[in-house]
Design an enzyme around this catalytic site. Structure first.
Site, PDB file in Angstrom:
ATOM      1  N   ASP A   1       4.616   5.330   7.264  1.00 33.36           N
ATOM      2  CA  ASP A   1       4.757   6.517   6.431  1.00 33.36           C
ATOM      3  C   ASP A   1       4.797   7.722   7.370  1.00 33.36           C
ATOM      4  O   ASP A   1       4.161   7.725   8.419  1.00 33.36           O
ATOM      5  CB  ASP A   1       3.545   6.599   5.484  1.00 33.36           C
ATOM      6  CG  ASP A   1       3.649   7.748   4.503  1.00 33.36           C
ATOM      7  OD1 ASP A   1       4.666   8.463   4.523  1.00 33.36           O
ATOM      8  OD2 ASP A   1       2.702   7.938   3.724  1.00 33.36           O
TER       9      ASP A   1
ATOM     10  N   ASP B   1       3.272  -0.635  -1.418  1.00 28.66           N
ATOM     11  CA  ASP B   1       2.074  -0.595  -0.571  1.00 28.66           C
ATOM     12  C   ASP B   1       0.991   0.153  -1.331  1.00 28.66           C
ATOM     13  O   ASP B   1       1.282   0.992  -2.198  1.00 28.66           O
ATOM     14  CB  ASP B   1       2.343   0.134   0.750  1.00 28.66           C
ATOM     15  CG  ASP B   1       2.292   1.652   0.575  1.00 28.66           C
ATOM     16  OD1 ASP B   1       1.253   2.262   0.900  1.00 28.66           O
ATOM     17  OD2 ASP B   1       3.289   2.229   0.079  1.00 28.66           O
TER      18      ASP B   1
END
Length: 376
Positions: free
Chosen positions: A92, A271
C-alpha cells in the site's frame, strides 16, 4: 504481470483467475494477510509458508519508510530478502495511513506533510517520492498515492479529493516511466478508484482509472465506517466499469461476509487486519459462526476449534485449551488464534474459487453468509 480469467460464475459476477508475477502465481479470489512492518503479526514466516500458504502478503510503505527505513531495506536487497519471504508482496502506498493521521497531517496539491506516530518527527510524501520508496521496497505490486476520504464525507470534499487523487495518479505514472526497477524483478502498478459513497463520483473515478490502462486496478475509500450495503453498492458500480480482463483489488476489506459478498460482485483481491487483530483479542472466525474464545462457555468444551479442521491448530487444540491460554495471558493463545483466523480466511477464498469453477458459488455463498452471521 500476467492475468488470466478462467471462469465467471453463471449466477453472479464472481470470477476465478490467476495472477502471475516474477515471484509466482496467485490464484484468485485471494485474501492477502497484512504484514504491515515486514511481519504478519503473531506468526512466523515458516507458519505462513507451511500452514496458511498465502500466495501473496501485504506490506505498508508508510510504516516501512519509518521503520526499519528505506536505507536498511535497500541494503538488505529489498523487502523479500529482508523478511525472508519468497512469495508475492503488495505494498500500500501509505495513503490510508496518512488518512488515519488526520490530527497530524496537512494535505496540499504537492503532497502530504505528516508527523510520525513513532516520534513526532515531520515528513513529506508526494506521488513521486512514494513511487521511489516503493521501488526501493521492491514489492511485486505497488499502489498509487491517493487520498482516502473519511465517512461520512461532504460531497464537495469527496469530489475535490477524487480529482486530487487523479492528478496525483498522473504524477505517479509520469515518475514511474523514468524510474527503473531497483531489484532483479518487475513491479506492477495499480491505480486506485476513489469517490466516497457517491455513485456519480465512483463512476467518474472508475472511468478515469480504467482509461489509464494499468495492469490491475484497486478500489479505495471503502470499509471506513460506511454501512455494508453502501460498500457493496459502490463496489458494484465500479466493477461494472473496470476492465474485465484485469484484477480488481478492494482495499482494506473486511469481514468474511464482506469478502464473500464482494466476490459475488466481481472483486478478486482483498486485505484486512481483521483476522489477525481479532485473533489477538480472542475473536475467532469459524465455518459455523463467530466465537469469543474468552467466554466461560468454552471453559470445558474439548471439541476442536473448528470442526472442519481447516488448519492443523483446529484439530490439535481444543476450545477449552485455547480459552485457558487467553485466561492465563499466554502468548501461545494469540498465536494459535492468529493461525486459525488466517487459515480460515484463506480457506474461505479458496473454497469460493472452487465453487466458482464448479458453477455453484452463489448457493454456497448464501449458505455460508447465514452460518458466519451467527455468534456462537
Amino acid at each position: 504481470m500476467k492475468f488470466e480469467l478462467h471462469h465467471t460464475d453463471p449466477k453472479s459476477k464472481a470470477r476465478a483467475a490467476t495472477i502471475e508475477t516474477d515471484h509466482g502465481k496467485v490464484e484468485t479470489p485471494i485474501f492477502m494477510p497484512v504484514g504491515t512492518v515486514a511481519s504478519v503479526k503473531g506468526v512466523h514466516q515458516r507458519e505462513l509458508r507451511e500452514d496458511i500458504k498465502p500466495d501473496i502478503i501485504l506490506g505498508n510503505t508508510y510504516h516501512l519508510y519509518l521503520r526499519p527505513s528505506i536505507d536498511i531495506l535497500e541494503k538488505a536487497g529489498g523487502l523479500h530478502k529482508f523478511m525472508g519471504w519468497q512469495g508475492n508482496i503488495l505494498t500500500d502506498s501509505g495513503g490510508y495511513q496518512v488518512y488515519s493521521l488526520s490530527d497530524n497531517r496537512k494535505i496540499n496539491e504537492e503532497g502530504v506533510n505528516f508527523k510520525s506516530h513513532i516520534d513526532g518527527s515531520s515528513h513529506f510524501f508526494t506521488p513521486e517520492n512514494v513511487m521511489e520508496l516503493q521501488r526501493s521496497i521492491g514489492a511485486d505490486i505497488i499502489m498509487a498515492f491517493d487520498e482516502c476520504t473519511p465517512y461520512p464525507c461532504d460531497y464537495g470534499y469527496a469530489k475535490r479529493s477524487m480529482h486530487l487523487t487523479h492528478r496525483w495518479l498522473d504524477r505517479c505514472l509520469a515518475h514511474l516511466e523514468k524510474t527503473p526497477f531497483k531489484h532483479n524483478y518487475a513491479q506492477t502498478f495499480f491505480p486506485i478508484v476513489q469517490g466516497s459513497t457517491y455513485k456519480d463520483l465512483r463512476k467518474q473515478s472508475a472511468e478515469y482509472i480504467a482509461s489509464v490502462d494499468a495492469a490491475g486496478n484497486a478500489i479505495g475509500g471503502l470499509s471506513v465506517g460506511e454501512p455494508a450495503e453502501e460498500m457493496y453498492g459502490m463496489a458494484e458500480v465500479v466493477c461494472d466499469i473496470l476492465p474485465v480482463d484485469k484484477p480488481r483489488y478492494l482495499m482494506g476489506v473486511g469481514t468474511p461476509i464482506n469478502i464473500l459478498e464482494n466476490i459475488a460482485l466481481g472483486i478478486d483481491m482483498f486485505d484486512c487486519v481483521m483476522p489477525t487483530r481479532n485473533a489477538r483479542n480472542g475473536m475467532l472466525f469459524t465455518s459455523e459462526g463467530t466465537i469469543n474464545i474468552k467466554n466461560k462457555k468454552w471453559e470445558a468444551d474439548f471439541s476442536s476449534i473448528d470442526a472442519m479442521g481447516i488448519t492443523w491448530v483446529d484439530t490439535e487444540y481444543s476450545k477449552a485449551y485455547l480459552r485457558h491460554l487467553f485466561a492465563a495471558n499466554e502468548y501461545l493463545g494469540r498465536q494459535i488464534a492468529t493461525i486459525h483466523n488466517l487459515g480460515f480466511y484463506l480457506w474461505l477464498v479458496r473454497e469460493a474459487r472452487k465453487r466458482i469453477l464448479a458453477g455453484d458459488f452463489l448457493d454456497w455463498k448464501n449458505k455460508m453468509v447465514k452460518q458466519m452471521d451467527k455468534r456462537l
